[in-house]
Design a protein around this motif. Structure first.
Motif, PDB file in Angstrom:
ATOM      1  N   VAL A  11       0.822  -1.150   0.030  1.00 19.00           N
ATOM      2  CA  VAL A  11       0.030   0.049   0.000  1.00 19.00           C
ATOM      3  C   VAL A  11       0.890   1.465   0.015  1.00 19.00           C
ATOM      4  O   VAL A  11       1.797   1.246   0.663  1.00 19.00           O
ATOM      5  CB  VAL A  11      -0.940   0.027   1.251  1.00 19.00           C
ATOM      6  N   THR A  12       0.491   2.263  -0.796  1.00 11.71           N
ATOM      7  CA  THR A  12       1.285   3.444  -0.894  1.00 11.71           C
ATOM      8  C   THR A  12       0.579   4.550   0.174  1.00 11.71           C
ATOM      9  O   THR A  12      -0.321   4.136   0.705  1.00 11.71           O
ATOM     10  CB  THR A  12       1.155   3.994  -2.230  1.00 11.71           C
ATOM     11  N   GLU A  14      -0.676   7.338  -0.466  1.00  7.29           N
ATOM     12  CA  GLU A  14      -1.854   7.708  -1.023  1.00  7.29           C
ATOM     13  C   GLU A  14      -3.105   6.812  -0.781  1.00  7.29           C
ATOM     14  O   GLU A  14      -4.346   7.099  -0.370  1.00  7.29           O
ATOM     15  CB  GLU A  14      -1.772   8.203  -2.496  1.00  7.29           C
ATOM     16  N   GLU A  15      -2.812   5.459  -1.033  1.00  6.19           N
ATOM     17  CA  GLU A  15      -3.811   4.559  -0.931  1.00  6.19           C
ATOM     18  C   GLU A  15      -4.304   4.162   0.495  1.00  6.19           C
ATOM     19  O   GLU A  15      -5.428   4.215   0.797  1.00  6.19           O
ATOM     20  CB  GLU A  15      -3.174   3.127  -1.567  1.00  6.19           C
ATOM     21  N   GLY A  18      -6.809   6.686   1.493  1.00  6.73           N
ATOM     22  CA  GLY A  18      -8.211   6.471   0.895  1.00  6.73           C
ATOM     23  C   GLY A  18      -8.717   4.987   1.508  1.00  6.73           C
ATOM     24  O   GLY A  18      -9.936   4.913   1.773  1.00  6.73           O
ATOM     25  N   ALA A  19      -7.884   4.365   2.023  1.00  4.83           N
ATOM     26  CA  ALA A  19      -8.306   3.130   2.690  1.00  4.83           C
ATOM     27  C   ALA A  19      -8.320   3.151   4.160  1.00  4.83           C
ATOM     28  O   ALA A  19      -8.743   2.140   4.882  1.00  4.83           O
ATOM     29  CB  ALA A  19      -7.483   1.892   2.362  1.00  4.83           C
ATOM     30  N   THR A  68      -1.906  -5.284   2.357  1.00  6.04           N
ATOM     31  CA  THR A  68      -3.413  -5.585   2.421  1.00  6.04           C
ATOM     32  C   THR A  68      -3.564  -6.695   1.714  1.00  6.04           C
ATOM     33  O   THR A  68      -2.789  -7.027   0.595  1.00  6.04           O
ATOM     34  CB  THR A  68      -4.351  -4.425   2.139  1.00  6.04           C
ATOM     35  N   ARG A  70      -6.978  -8.321  -0.180  1.00  8.13           N
ATOM     36  CA  ARG A  70      -8.439  -7.921  -0.569  1.00  8.13           C
ATOM     37  C   ARG A  70      -8.727  -9.307  -1.355  1.00  8.13           C
ATOM     38  O   ARG A  70      -8.321  -9.753  -2.228  1.00  8.13           O
ATOM     39  CB  ARG A  70      -8.357  -6.526  -1.588  1.00  8.13           C
ATOM     40  N   THR A  80      -4.563  -7.192   6.797  1.00 11.78           N
ATOM     41  CA  THR A  80      -3.211  -6.268   6.649  1.00 11.78           C
ATOM     42  C   THR A  80      -2.102  -6.870   7.679  1.00 11.78           C
ATOM     43  O   THR A  80      -2.386  -7.592   8.571  1.00 11.78           O
ATOM     44  CB  THR A  80      -3.604  -4.890   7.063  1.00 11.78           C
TER      45      THR A  80
END
Length: 179
Positions: A11-12, A14-15, A18-19, A68, A70, A80
């Motif tokens: 995960v970045t 930015e991600e 959002g998450a 993560t 999914r 995670t």
């Protein structure tokens, strides 16, 4: 990394932003289920969301790596895990594993093992040769780490409390990576 309808990904920052609410829901559910993750119950959704969002600068600076897993069918968060590479000059060969959790509805699909494998592969690729972690003694997580080839160092009495505030012993594990 996929298979059985799930995909693991790094995960970045930015991600992560959002998450954060979705990750917070997983954290709240996991703490409510009795897992010792450094939080006391009841853990509020807003508090958990703020905690995840506060990690974004560390992720951006690569002081924290976050994966993560999914469900591929609908993109739903199933689990995670985190890796904190050591930053001291004499410790840059090691890292700490933290906050491994899988949603109760997704357990039984070996997702914790997949998350650990992704983390270990990335850690080795970064030149880390040693990983450490701690987990509540006699927890299901303890059995998971043993099955994944981690070595038990020992336990520390009353090291951390469960979500109700009751102290429990913690078991320390390490894993030497190839190379």
């Amino acid at each position: 990394m996929g298979g059985d309808g799930y995909a693991v990904g790094l995960v970045t920052a930015e991600e992560l932003h959002g998450a954060a609410e979705e990750l917070a829901g997983l954290l709240v559910d996991t703490v409510d289920g009795g897992a010792s993750l450094g939080f006391l119950a009841p853990l509020g959704q807003d508090e958990a969301t703020a905690w995840w969002r506060a990690l974004a600068p560390e992720v951006a600076a690569e002081r924290l790596l976050l994966w993560t897993v999914r469900a591929q069918a609908d993109g739903r968060l199933a689990g995670t895990v985190q890796l904190r590479p050591a930053t001291t000059a004499n410790g840059r060969h090691r890292g700490e594993v933290a906050k491994l959790m899988v949603h109760p509805a997704d357990r039984g699909h070996r997702l914790a093992g997949r998350l650990l494998t992704a983390l270990e592969e990335q850690a080795a690729g970064l030149g880390l040769r040693l990983l450490v972690l701690d987990t509540e003694t006699d927890s299901p997580a303890e059995r998971l780490y043993e099955a994944a080839g981690w070595t038990r160092v020992g336990s520390v009495p009353d090291y951390a409390t469960d979500p109700a505030g009751v102290p429990h012993p913690t078991t320390i594990f390490f894993k030497a990576l190839g190379g």
